[in-house]
Design an enzyme around this catalytic site. Sequence first.
Site, short mmCIF file in Angstrom:
data_model
loop_
_atom_site.label_atom_id
_atom_site.label_comp_id
_atom_site.label_asym_id
_atom_site.label_seq_id
_atom_site.Cartn_x
_atom_site.Cartn_y
_atom_site.Cartn_z
N LEU A 19 44.72 20.93 21.64
CA LEU A 19 45.11 22.31 21.94
C LEU A 19 45.79 22.43 23.31
O LEU A 19 46.18 23.52 23.71
CB LEU A 19 43.87 23.22 21.91
CG LEU A 19 43.13 23.31 20.58
CD1 LEU A 19 41.89 24.18 20.72
CD2 LEU A 19 44.05 23.85 19.48
N SER A 20 45.93 21.32 24.01
CA SER A 20 46.52 21.37 25.35
C SER A 20 47.94 21.93 25.37
O SER A 20 48.28 22.70 26.28
CB SER A 20 46.49 19.98 25.98
OG SER A 20 45.17 19.58 26.27
N LYS A 68 41.59 7.32 29.74
CA LYS A 68 41.16 7.72 31.08
C LYS A 68 40.91 6.53 32.00
O LYS A 68 41.13 6.62 33.21
CB LYS A 68 39.92 8.61 30.97
CG LYS A 68 40.23 9.93 30.25
CD LYS A 68 39.00 10.81 30.07
CE LYS A 68 39.35 12.04 29.26
NZ LYS A 68 38.18 12.93 29.08
N ASN A 89 42.16 11.90 34.13
CA ASN A 89 42.73 12.62 32.99
C ASN A 89 43.99 13.39 33.36
O ASN A 89 44.58 14.05 32.51
CB ASN A 89 41.70 13.58 32.37
CG ASN A 89 41.45 14.80 33.23
OD1 ASN A 89 41.53 14.74 34.46
ND2 ASN A 89 41.14 15.91 32.60
N GLY A 127 24.56 10.55 24.80
CA GLY A 127 25.76 9.73 24.78
C GLY A 127 26.01 9.14 26.16
O GLY A 127 25.49 9.62 27.16
N ALA A 128 26.82 8.06 26.20
CA ALA A 128 26.98 7.34 27.47
C ALA A 128 28.43 6.94 27.72
O ALA A 128 28.68 5.95 28.42
CB ALA A 128 26.09 6.11 27.48
N GLY A 129 29.39 7.70 27.19
CA GLY A 129 30.81 7.37 27.38
C GLY A 129 31.42 8.03 28.60
O GLY A 129 30.73 8.46 29.53
N TYR A 217 35.20 19.98 20.17
CA TYR A 217 35.70 21.24 19.62
C TYR A 217 36.55 20.91 18.40
O TYR A 217 37.02 19.79 18.24
CB TYR A 217 36.53 22.02 20.66
CG TYR A 217 37.83 21.36 21.07
CD1 TYR A 217 39.01 21.62 20.38
CD2 TYR A 217 37.88 20.48 22.14
CE1 TYR A 217 40.21 21.02 20.76
CE2 TYR A 217 39.05 19.87 22.53
CZ TYR A 217 40.23 20.15 21.83
OH TYR A 217 41.40 19.54 22.19
#
Length: 279
Positions: A19-20, A68, A89, A127-129, A217
């Site tokens: 959606l950017s 990233k 980012n 989570g761990a990302g 999302y």
Amino acid sequence: MAADRSRLEVWGDPIAHSLSPALHSAAYAQLQLPWEYGRRRVDDIGFAGELSGLDDSFRGLSCTMPLKGVAHAASVWRDARAEATGAVNTLLLTSDGPRGWNTDVGGIVRALADAGITSVDRARIVGAGATATSALVAVAELGARDVEVLARRPDAVAPLTALGERLGLVVTAAPLSDADRHPVTVTFATLPGSAAVDTDIADTLAASGGLLFDVVYGHGQTDLTRAWGRVGARTLDGTGMLLQQAVLQIRVFATGDVDTPLPAEHDVIDVMRRALVGG
């Protein structure tokens, strides 16, 4: 920076769902900036070649997964949040090379403020990302001193534990099935939207999890958002973070400084929010 740098893009793989472009294009129109913002499917293998192939018409890039880390490596300068997380980012393209920011951290802080949370006592991260790393830095900025990280492989939490030590945080690791039942202010879900979480585990997390900040999302309800719904607790999806990190990106693209507000920034955010709903 050359005055005619008017092209910007978001890169990642996958990228079609992003959606950017809608967010940035709405902001540029409000600011009366003659810029165009597109999208490009780029993976980490192809990133260096695509970056070196850009001409002087490009002003900057938004980098999403899985870029990233390689964007961080490509940056000739990085802000403190990028240095802390090892993730970039936002790239501002200059004659001296790409300058890198991590606006995800600030996006999390600002999205939580929109939800009325300006300080955090204890937090939980599922989570761990890369997004988990940004969440850890964000809660450190908000005053947390105790963070539990739940991952299917607790050994994957080692980099977060080391980062926590540098930030003055106590980071404990546990499998999803063995969460501490002590109440937390906020739970960050950084799992893919399609990730399955056992109902009993999800309900246990919801019972003591405070606000659920599910960073995904566009995937509808996840197993965790359904569990929070069953106990009537508050949830946020990733659109608030997406919006707020984009505001910080546009500050960088427009001023070269993440801390310099845009002209009439409240109005810019309003049109971006409308574009997000429309998108």
